[in-house]
Design a protein around this motif. Sequence first.
Motif, PDB file in Angstrom:
ATOM      1  N   CYS A  85     -48.946 -20.756 -13.887  1.00 12.82           N
ATOM      2  CA  CYS A  85     -49.405 -22.084 -13.468  1.00 12.82           C
ATOM      3  C   CYS A  85     -50.919 -22.253 -13.554  1.00 12.82           C
ATOM      4  CB  CYS A  85     -48.947 -22.365 -12.044  1.00 12.82           C
ATOM      5  SG  CYS A  85     -47.173 -22.664 -11.909  1.00 12.82           S
ATOM      6  N   ASN A  86     -51.650 -21.156 -13.496  1.00 10.44           N
ATOM      7  CA  ASN A  86     -53.099 -21.255 -13.542  1.00 10.44           C
ATOM      8  C   ASN A  86     -53.677 -21.183 -14.944  1.00 10.44           C
ATOM      9  OD1 ASN A  86     -54.481 -21.139 -10.660  1.00 10.44           O
ATOM     10  ND2 ASN A  86     -52.611 -19.899 -10.557  1.00 10.44           N
ATOM     11  N   THR A  87     -52.828 -21.010 -15.945  1.00 10.46           N
ATOM     12  CA  THR A  87     -53.346 -20.804 -17.299  1.00 10.46           C
ATOM     13  C   THR A  87     -52.705 -21.695 -18.352  1.00 10.46           C
ATOM     14  OG1 THR A  87     -51.733 -19.029 -17.655  1.00 10.46           O
ATOM     15  CG2 THR A  87     -53.915 -18.371 -16.846  1.00 10.46           C
ATOM     16  N   LEU A  88     -51.606 -22.383 -18.018  1.00 12.14           N
ATOM     17  CA  LEU A  88     -50.838 -23.103 -19.033  1.00 12.14           C
ATOM     18  C   LEU A  88     -50.589 -24.547 -18.617  1.00 12.14           C
ATOM     19  CD1 LEU A  88     -48.303 -20.206 -19.712  1.00 12.14           C
ATOM     20  CD2 LEU A  88     -50.125 -20.955 -21.268  1.00 12.14           C
ATOM     21  N   ALA A  89     -50.188 -25.351 -19.601  1.00 10.55           N
ATOM     22  CA  ALA A  89     -49.908 -26.767 -19.376  1.00 10.55           C
ATOM     23  C   ALA A  89     -48.457 -27.054 -19.734  1.00 10.55           C
ATOM     24  CB  ALA A  89     -50.842 -27.626 -20.234  1.00 10.55           C
ATOM     25  N   SER A  97     -46.946 -12.790  -0.900  1.00  9.99           N
ATOM     26  CA  SER A  97     -45.734 -13.161  -1.637  1.00  9.99           C
ATOM     27  C   SER A  97     -45.130 -11.895  -2.209  1.00  9.99           C
ATOM     28  CB  SER A  97     -46.073 -14.136  -2.784  1.00  9.99           C
ATOM     29  OG  SER A  97     -46.695 -13.449  -3.862  1.00  9.99           O
ATOM     30  N   SER A  98     -44.071 -12.047  -2.955  1.00  9.77           N
ATOM     31  CA  SER A  98     -43.544 -10.943  -3.755  1.00  9.77           C
ATOM     32  C   SER A  98     -44.164 -11.019  -5.146  1.00  9.77           C
ATOM     33  CB  SER A  98     -42.023 -11.045  -3.853  1.00  9.77           C
ATOM     34  OG  SER A  98     -41.676 -12.217  -4.572  1.00  9.77           O
ATOM     35  N   GLY A  99     -43.757 -10.120  -6.040  1.00  7.88           N
ATOM     36  CA  GLY A  99     -44.233 -10.181  -7.412  1.00  7.88           C
ATOM     37  C   GLY A  99     -43.836 -11.466  -8.105  1.00  7.88           C
ATOM     38  N   THR A 100     -42.754 -12.083  -7.654  1.00  2.00           N
ATOM     39  CA  THR A 100     -42.326 -13.350  -8.240  1.00  2.00           C
ATOM     40  C   THR A 100     -43.408 -14.417  -8.063  1.00  2.00           C
ATOM     41  OG1 THR A 100     -40.024 -12.791  -7.763  1.00  2.00           O
ATOM     42  CG2 THR A 100     -40.498 -15.097  -8.242  1.00  2.00           C
ATOM     43  N   GLY A 101     -44.078 -14.397  -6.935  1.00  2.00           N
ATOM     44  CA  GLY A 101     -45.198 -15.297  -6.736  1.00  2.00           C
ATOM     45  C   GLY A 101     -46.313 -15.023  -7.726  1.00  2.00           C
ATOM     46  N   GLY A 102     -46.524 -13.754  -8.031  1.00  2.57           N
ATOM     47  CA  GLY A 102     -47.519 -13.395  -9.038  1.00  2.57           C
ATOM     48  C   GLY A 102     -47.160 -13.932 -10.408  1.00  2.57           C
ATOM     49  N   TRP A 103     -45.864 -13.888 -10.751  1.00  2.00           N
ATOM     50  CA  TRP A 103     -45.417 -14.497 -12.015  1.00  2.00           C
ATOM     51  C   TRP A 103     -45.848 -15.955 -12.078  1.00  2.00           C
ATOM     52  CZ3 TRP A 103     -39.447 -13.224 -12.111  1.00  2.00           C
ATOM     53  CH2 TRP A 103     -39.243 -11.895 -12.519  1.00  2.00           C
ATOM     54  N   GLU A 104     -45.529 -16.681 -10.994  1.00  2.00           N
ATOM     55  CA  GLU A 104     -45.803 -18.114 -10.980  1.00  2.00           C
ATOM     56  C   GLU A 104     -47.302 -18.392 -11.034  1.00  2.00           C
ATOM     57  OE1 GLU A 104     -44.572 -22.059  -8.361  1.00  2.00           O
ATOM     58  OE2 GLU A 104     -43.240 -20.317  -8.465  1.00  2.00           O
ATOM     59  N   ALA A 105     -48.082 -17.591 -10.312  1.00  3.21           N
ATOM     60  CA  ALA A 105     -49.528 -17.772 -10.325  1.00  3.21           C
ATOM     61  C   ALA A 105     -50.091 -17.583 -11.727  1.00  3.21           C
ATOM     62  CB  ALA A 105     -50.182 -16.790  -9.354  1.00  3.21           C
TER      63      ALA A 105
END
Length: 402
Positions: free
Chosen positions: A76-80, A65-73
């Motif tokens: 999404c993996n740490t918050l509700a 992905s790009s860094g934008t995918g890293g933002w989303e990861a």
Amino acid sequence: MARRPGRNFLFVPGPTNVPERVLRAMVVSQEDHRSPIFPDLTKPLYEGLKKVFKTKDGQVFIFPSSGTGGWEAALCNTLAPGDKVLTARFGQFSHLWTDMAQRLGLDVVVQEEEWGTGAHEEKIEEALVADKAHEIKAVMVVHNETATGVTSNIGAIRKAMDAAKHPAMLFVDSVSGLASIDFRFDEWRVDCAVSGSQKGLMLPAGLGVVCVSQQALNVRKNARLNRVYFDFQDQINTNPSGYFPYTPATPLLHGLRESLACIEDEGLENIFHRHHVLASATRAAVDAWGLKLCAKSPRWHSDTVSAIMAPEGIDAAKIIRHAYDRYNLALGAGLSKVAGKVFRIGHIGDLNELMLLGAIAGAEMSMLDNGVKIKAGSGVGAAQEYLRDNPIEKQATTPKAA
């Protein structure tokens, strides 16, 4: 269009120039990414990236992905849904990360800062002290804002969070900082650090890299934001054996192995020094032109990109277009609030003194052609003088002739 001789001078702040040895490393036949020997390529990449992040305990994930995918990861993996996060917005990329957090359903507390400044650690501390119930789950900061040429002090932000005695996680976008500006994942106790392949890692775009603390991994059980492609668990299940949960960007992984070897050969501290020298030479040229940076003070100066304010009445977009059409020089455009007001010189990645001087010369000629009242050769001369006095190699001792 007829063929243009020579190479395009790429001086945007990403994608950056890819070293020849890295380009050659990516010219590989297609291979089975589930073969018995594929882990020989992939496993060392995680340890190499941990050295770049300066971490022993963090876990690195590589997404196609790009860094934008890293933002989303990271989010999404740490918050509700409905979790409160605190962020500073001071440029296009801090704006986009803020927008993503809001669209994912997070409650985003935004500290609006003047473009040309960065994240103010004292304001972050004040907001965290006021959060008596500890509702803020994370602080999101862009390390290096390429739109305005601004670097925020992540170490100072960590100290502010500690002073507030607040348990919020620290999330950092270092897409245009990592491997170019000092980054200390463990020392600054960062929980999620996001980067991408096309900046200091000197690769084409296509890899999103996330380094995650054990604390952030431990809160995944409470993370209820929907995720599939960017789920850390799928990576955790497959990465230890050297594989991925889906098809990886294999040629880029070969390139990453070689780029990490380049970084190891030069040494991170030497890389940081080189970037600082080249950035300082660029700032010397700007001063000689009588122009100003978008960054409001030296506190905010970026060592990977300089956003230069065009004089009143001059359209920076025309300077950029003319530089490309006439001189085959790619300069960074102004984005959002600074569109038409700035042009950007990226001085990041695989770069040396003479390459930078070519970019400064091209920018100077394009400004002259577009009616900017500067003296021909002034910026180039100032940069030359600075570079003659300040070698990009830390150990270089060649004296300047009298």
